[in-house]
Design a protein around this motif. Sequence first.
Motif, PDB file in Angstrom:
ATOM      1  N   LYS A   1      10.370   1.785 -11.983  1.00 34.32           N
ATOM      2  CA  LYS A   1       9.555   0.995 -11.058  1.00 34.32           C
ATOM      3  C   LYS A   1       8.644   0.040 -11.817  1.00 34.32           C
ATOM      4  O   LYS A   1       8.498  -1.128 -11.451  1.00 34.32           O
ATOM      5  N   LEU A   2       8.023   0.522 -12.885  1.00 36.18           N
ATOM      6  CA  LEU A   2       7.115  -0.315 -13.652  1.00 36.18           C
ATOM      7  C   LEU A   2       7.859  -1.426 -14.378  1.00 36.18           C
ATOM      8  O   LEU A   2       7.383  -2.555 -14.474  1.00 36.18           O
ATOM      9  N   ILE A   3       9.059  -1.117 -14.877  1.00 36.47           N
ATOM     10  CA  ILE A   3       9.857  -2.131 -15.565  1.00 36.47           C
ATOM     11  C   ILE A   3      10.313  -3.201 -14.582  1.00 36.47           C
ATOM     12  O   ILE A   3      10.398  -4.387 -14.916  1.00 36.47           O
ATOM     13  N   ALA A   4      10.572  -2.811 -13.325  1.00 33.60           N
ATOM     14  CA  ALA A   4      11.027  -3.770 -12.318  1.00 33.60           C
ATOM     15  C   ALA A   4       9.926  -4.732 -11.906  1.00 33.60           C
ATOM     16  O   ALA A   4      10.190  -5.778 -11.339  1.00 33.60           O
TER      17      ALA A   4
ATOM     18  N   ALA B   1       0.830  -1.210   0.000  1.00 34.06           N
ATOM     19  CA  ALA B   1       0.000   0.000   0.000  1.00 34.06           C
ATOM     20  C   ALA B   1       0.862   1.256   0.000  1.00 34.06           C
ATOM     21  O   ALA B   1       0.538   2.249  -0.665  1.00 34.06           O
ATOM     22  N   GLN B   2       1.969   1.227   0.750  1.00 33.40           N
ATOM     23  CA  GLN B   2       2.865   2.381   0.768  1.00 33.40           C
ATOM     24  C   GLN B   2       3.506   2.597  -0.602  1.00 33.40           C
ATOM     25  O   GLN B   2       3.687   3.734  -1.039  1.00 33.40           O
ATOM     26  N   GLU B   3       3.840   1.505  -1.283  1.00 36.03           N
ATOM     27  CA  GLU B   3       4.403   1.635  -2.628  1.00 36.03           C
ATOM     28  C   GLU B   3       3.397   2.247  -3.591  1.00 36.03           C
ATOM     29  O   GLU B   3       3.749   3.084  -4.429  1.00 36.03           O
ATOM     30  N   HIS B   4       2.139   1.841  -3.470  1.00 30.41           N
ATOM     31  CA  HIS B   4       1.099   2.434  -4.314  1.00 30.41           C
ATOM     32  C   HIS B   4       0.943   3.919  -4.003  1.00 30.41           C
ATOM     33  O   HIS B   4       0.747   4.734  -4.913  1.00 30.41           O
ATOM     34  N   SER B   5       0.997   4.276  -2.710  1.00 32.72           N
ATOM     35  CA  SER B   5       0.890   5.684  -2.325  1.00 32.72           C
ATOM     36  C   SER B   5       2.047   6.486  -2.898  1.00 32.72           C
ATOM     37  O   SER B   5       1.870   7.621  -3.359  1.00 32.72           O
ATOM     38  N   LEU B   6       3.239   5.890  -2.878  1.00 30.04           N
ATOM     39  CA  LEU B   6       4.399   6.570  -3.442  1.00 30.04           C
ATOM     40  C   LEU B   6       4.228   6.787  -4.933  1.00 30.04           C
ATOM     41  O   LEU B   6       4.504   7.875  -5.455  1.00 30.04           O
TER      42      LEU B   6
END
Length: 354
Positions: free
Chosen positions: A337-340, A274-279
Motif C-alpha cells: 500500500k505504501l509503495i503504491a 478516511a476509510q483507507e486510513h482506518s484500514l
Amino acid sequence: MAETINRIIVIGTSAGGVEALTRLVSDLPEDMSAAVFIVLHIPANSSGVLPKLLGRTARMPVSHPLDGDPIQAGHIYVAPPDHHLLLRSGTIHVSSGPKENSHRPAIDPLFRTAARNYGARVIGVILTGNLDDGSAGLLMIKRHGGLAVVQSPTDAQFPSMPASAIDSVDVDYVQPLSQIGPLLQSLANAPAPVPSDVSPDTELDRTREDDRIAFDSEADSDAHAAARDYEVGRPSVYACPDCHGVLWEIQEGDVLRYRCRVGHAYTVENLLSAQEHSLEDALWAALRSLEETSSLAWRMELRAAERGHAHGRKYFRERAIAADARALVIRQAIERKLIAEPGAPNDDIPYAEK
C-alpha cells in the motif's frame, strides 16, 4: 479601509495553498470594498503563522479573528488552527465544532455560512488542493445566488480540488492564479447584486443546511439531533471514521456527502480516504498483536525447552510460526500500500512553519 462591504469573498485551499495565497493576496488592493475570509487546512497544533506569512505581501491587514468580531471591509481573516471560521450576519464565529473531511478548520462550513447569511453577495474561490474539499460549499454559494471562481486545474500545484469543483458546480470563472486577484477586485467594485427570490427547492436546502450549520457551531444534544434526522438526509450503511456512528447520506445537486449524528462530515473522496486510513491503522494494530503473540510464544518455547517439556515446546513453536506467517502477510500488505502511494502529499501539513 473601505467603509462599505460590497462583497464577501471566501477562499478555500489545501496542499500548495501557502504559495497560492501569498500570490493572490498581493494582488488585492488595500481599499477593496470586500471582506476576505480564508481557510487553509493546517495542523491542529500549528502555531498560527499564516497571517504573518500572508502579511508580508498583502496590502490589507491580515489576522486570525476572535469569536464575535465584527466583519470589516478591506480586511483578510484567516481561520485559526483547530477552529472553523463561520460567518453570521455582521459578525464572525470561531467554532471548535466537529471536523469536516477530517479537517478543522474546514472549507465547507465557511462557504455554507457565508451563503446562508450573505446570499448573492458571496464570491467563493477554490484554489489548489487534494481530493474534493470545498465543492459542496461552493455549490451552496451558487444555490444562494453567489459567484464561483476556481483556479484552473492546469495552473494549480495540486489540481484535484479545482477539478472537482468544476465537475460538481456550474462555475462562473476558471482562471489561472495570476488572473484571480484582478478578477476579484473587479467583482468587488461592481454594484452589489440585488438578492434574488429564493426558489422553494433552495429554501428547503436552506432549512436543512441551517440544521447542519448548527452542528458546526453549537453543542446539539443527541436528542435534538435525533429529532432532526429526517431533515438531515437518509441513513447510509457506512460508519463515521471519527466516532463510528451512522453516516447520513446527503445529495445536493451532483455532490454527494455524508454526515453523522454529532456533525462529522465527509464528501465521497474524503470518506474513501478516511476509510483507507482506518484500514491502515487496523492493519498496524493487527501486526502489533501478531508480533507480540509471536514474541510471547517463542519465549514460552524456549522456556519449555529448558525444562525438557517436549510437548509444550512443540505447541508454542507451532503458535509462534503461525503468528510469524500471519504477521508477514500483513506487513507485506502494508508495504504494498505504501509503495503504491509513494508521492502522496501530506495534506495535513501544507506549509513549513517559520
